[in-house]
Each structure stands twice: as structure tokens, then as C-alpha cells.
Design a protein around this motif. Structure first.
Motif, PDB file in Angstrom:
ATOM      1  N   LEU A  58      12.620  37.099  20.288  1.00 47.68           N
ATOM      2  CA  LEU A  58      13.069  38.160  19.396  1.00 47.68           C
ATOM      3  C   LEU A  58      14.020  39.155  20.058  1.00 47.68           C
ATOM      4  O   LEU A  58      14.696  39.905  19.367  1.00 47.68           O
ATOM      5  CB  LEU A  58      11.863  38.916  18.822  1.00 47.68           C
ATOM      6  N   ILE A  59      14.075  39.148  21.388  1.00 48.41           N
ATOM      7  CA  ILE A  59      14.985  40.084  22.047  1.00 48.41           C
ATOM      8  C   ILE A  59      16.426  39.584  22.068  1.00 48.41           C
ATOM      9  O   ILE A  59      17.342  40.365  22.284  1.00 48.41           O
ATOM     10  CB  ILE A  59      14.537  40.418  23.487  1.00 48.41           C
ATOM     11  N   ILE A  60      16.641  38.304  21.812  1.00 52.93           N
ATOM     12  CA  ILE A  60      17.991  37.734  21.883  1.00 52.93           C
ATOM     13  C   ILE A  60      18.976  38.415  20.932  1.00 52.93           C
ATOM     14  O   ILE A  60      20.083  38.767  21.359  1.00 52.93           O
ATOM     15  CB  ILE A  60      17.954  36.200  21.687  1.00 52.93           C
ATOM     16  N   PRO A  61      18.634  38.650  19.663  1.00 54.88           N
ATOM     17  CA  PRO A  61      19.604  39.319  18.783  1.00 54.88           C
ATOM     18  C   PRO A  61      20.011  40.715  19.255  1.00 54.88           C
ATOM     19  O   PRO A  61      21.110  41.181  18.951  1.00 54.88           O
ATOM     20  CB  PRO A  61      18.885  39.407  17.435  1.00 54.88           C
ATOM     21  N   PHE A  64      23.354  41.440  20.956  1.00 56.29           N
ATOM     22  CA  PHE A  64      24.577  41.609  20.173  1.00 56.29           C
ATOM     23  C   PHE A  64      24.802  43.065  19.773  1.00 56.29           C
ATOM     24  O   PHE A  64      25.881  43.430  19.340  1.00 56.29           O
ATOM     25  CB  PHE A  64      24.546  40.719  18.927  1.00 56.29           C
ATOM     26  N   PHE A  65      23.770  43.902  19.890  1.00 53.97           N
ATOM     27  CA  PHE A  65      23.885  45.310  19.525  1.00 53.97           C
ATOM     28  C   PHE A  65      24.103  46.211  20.728  1.00 53.97           C
ATOM     29  O   PHE A  65      24.650  47.292  20.605  1.00 53.97           O
ATOM     30  CB  PHE A  65      22.621  45.790  18.788  1.00 53.97           C
ATOM     31  N   HIS A  69      22.935  45.575  30.322  1.00 52.15           N
ATOM     32  CA  HIS A  69      22.264  46.564  31.175  1.00 52.15           C
ATOM     33  C   HIS A  69      21.276  47.410  30.369  1.00 52.15           C
ATOM     34  O   HIS A  69      20.135  47.610  30.766  1.00 52.15           O
ATOM     35  CB  HIS A  69      23.298  47.454  31.862  1.00 52.15           C
ATOM     36  N   SER A  70      21.700  47.907  29.215  1.00 54.21           N
ATOM     37  CA  SER A  70      20.815  48.717  28.369  1.00 54.21           C
ATOM     38  C   SER A  70      19.631  47.902  27.867  1.00 54.21           C
ATOM     39  O   SER A  70      18.498  48.395  27.828  1.00 54.21           O
ATOM     40  CB  SER A  70      21.574  49.269  27.160  1.00 54.21           C
ATOM     41  N   THR A  71      19.900  46.669  27.492  1.00 58.53           N
ATOM     42  CA  THR A  71      18.840  45.800  26.986  1.00 58.53           C
ATOM     43  C   THR A  71      17.801  45.529  28.073  1.00 58.53           C
ATOM     44  O   THR A  71      16.595  45.644  27.827  1.00 58.53           O
ATOM     45  CB  THR A  71      19.418  44.474  26.467  1.00 58.53           C
ATOM     46  N   LEU A  72      18.246  45.189  29.266  1.00 54.08           N
ATOM     47  CA  LEU A  72      17.311  44.922  30.358  1.00 54.08           C
ATOM     48  C   LEU A  72      16.551  46.183  30.764  1.00 54.08           C
ATOM     49  O   LEU A  72      15.362  46.118  31.098  1.00 54.08           O
ATOM     50  CB  LEU A  72      18.047  44.319  31.556  1.00 54.08           C
ATOM     51  N   ASN A  73      17.218  47.329  30.706  1.00 51.40           N
ATOM     52  CA  ASN A  73      16.550  48.596  31.009  1.00 51.40           C
ATOM     53  C   ASN A  73      15.441  48.868  29.996  1.00 51.40           C
ATOM     54  O   ASN A  73      14.315  49.185  30.368  1.00 51.40           O
ATOM     55  CB  ASN A  73      17.568  49.742  31.015  1.00 51.40           C
ATOM     56  N   GLN A  74      15.762  48.723  28.717  1.00 53.74           N
ATOM     57  CA  GLN A  74      14.754  48.938  27.666  1.00 53.74           C
ATOM     58  C   GLN A  74      13.602  47.936  27.792  1.00 53.74           C
ATOM     59  O   GLN A  74      12.443  48.288  27.594  1.00 53.74           O
ATOM     60  CB  GLN A  74      15.395  48.813  26.272  1.00 53.74           C
ATOM     61  N   ASN A 146      11.705  50.576  20.466  1.00 52.36           N
ATOM     62  CA  ASN A 146      12.603  51.438  21.248  1.00 52.36           C
ATOM     63  C   ASN A 146      14.061  51.196  20.862  1.00 52.36           C
ATOM     64  O   ASN A 146      14.849  52.142  20.760  1.00 52.36           O
ATOM     65  CB  ASN A 146      12.431  51.195  22.743  1.00 52.36           C
ATOM     66  N   ILE A 147      14.412  49.941  20.649  1.00 51.27           N
ATOM     67  CA  ILE A 147      15.790  49.606  20.258  1.00 51.27           C
ATOM     68  C   ILE A 147      16.090  50.182  18.880  1.00 51.27           C
ATOM     69  O   ILE A 147      17.144  50.803  18.665  1.00 51.27           O
ATOM     70  CB  ILE A 147      16.013  48.072  20.270  1.00 51.27           C
TER      71      ILE A 147
END
Length: 163
Positions: A58-61, A64-65, A69-74, A146-147
Motif C-alpha cells: 500500500l505504500i507504493i502509490p 507518486f505523491f 526521501h520524504s516517503t522513507l522518512n515517514q 501520516n501521509i
């Protein structure tokens, strides 16, 4: 009573590390404290092979937003917080107490209304963890919330204007 000494001490170390981070910008200590339960828990309690582990997809989409770096941090924040609060502290305390303990660092760090509201998603994460026993599922739910918060709510004009 002796059973609560280690988690209480570790929680106080977390609070101390958050205050150091807030006032002295010494940010690397808090993630170390959040990951420290890996020393104390049986890794089988993470239940990494449960049927809920597929939820990581579920984190894959999100890629695209936001940038990588931000995704891995979150994701690292969600994983470490859920390890500390759900897997470790909920093995000692109730969901309600753990949710209060989850809310306090957010209040100390950010000190706004949103920090107090963290209590309610924390209760939901606790219920999901109690039912599924899946660390991965709860971490993914935390990550996705969080996203959603960072994309939609924190950038909302209504929230920022205080209406």
C-alpha cells in the motif's frame, strides 16, 4: 510493579530525547530510543510473516505523491513509533494508557491541537494491533495516516486559518 520498571524507564528516556531534540536540535537520539525495544523483545512477536504483511504494498502509490526521501522518512517514523508503542509498550500497558503515552511526546514536540488529536488514531492503531497482532499492518496504517495528514490536512487553508 517490578514488571513496569523497564518500559517506564525507556519511556522516560524517550521523553528526555524528545526534549533534547526540541531544544538543542539533537535529533538522532530519538530514533535510537524508539528502536531500542528490538533489544528487549522476541523478534517473533513482530509477526512479520502474518497474512497482513502484504499491506506493505500500500505504500507504493505514495511514491507518486511524495519524493522518495520524504516517503522513507515517514515510513521509518511509523515503523519505529509502532515498534516502541504497539509492540513494546502495549505488552505492558493497556491500549488506552499506551495511547496517552503516544500522545504526550507529540504534545511536547509540536504543542498544537493536532498533537492532542493524535490520541484517537493511536487508539485505532492499538485496536488493530490487538486484533491482528501485525506490526506491519499497524505501521502501514500509521504511515498512510501520516501521509494523508501531511498532504491534505496540514496544507488545508481551513486548518491553517484556524476556522
Amino acid at each position: 510493579m517490578k514488571r513496569y520498571i523497564a518500559p517506564t524507564f525507556l519511556y522516560l528516556v524517550l521523553i528526555f530525547s524528545i526534549l533534547i531534540n526540541k531544544y538543542y536540535n539533537f535529533s538522532f537520539l530519538t530514533p535510537l530510543v524508539l528502536l531500542s525495544p528490538l533489544i528487549f523483545i522476541d523478534l517473533k512477536s513482530l509477526n512479520l510473516t502474518s497474512k497482513w504483511s502484504f499491506s506493505l504494498i500500500l505504500i507504493i502509490p505514495v511514491l507518486f505523491f511524495q519524493d522518495l526521501h520524504s516517503t522513507l522518512n515517514q515510513l521509518s517514523i511509523a515503523l519505529s513509533e509502532e515498534l516502541f508503542f504497539r509492540v513494546y509498550l502495549m505488552s505492558f500497558f493497556s491500549n488506552f494508557i499506551t495511547s496517552i503515552l503516544f500522545t504526550i511526546p507529540h504534545i511536547l514536540l509540536y504543542g498544537d491541537l493536532h498533537s492532542f488529536l493524535v490520541f484517537f488514531p493511536s487508539l485505532i492503531y492499538g485496536l488493530v494491533y490487538q486484533k491482528s497482532k501485525s506490526f506491519i499492518l499497524v505501521a502501514v496504517l500509521h504511515f498512510l495516516s501520516n501521509i494523508i495528514y501531511s498532504i491534505f490536512i496540514s496544507n488545508s487553508d481551513i486548518i491553517n486559518r484556524g476556522l
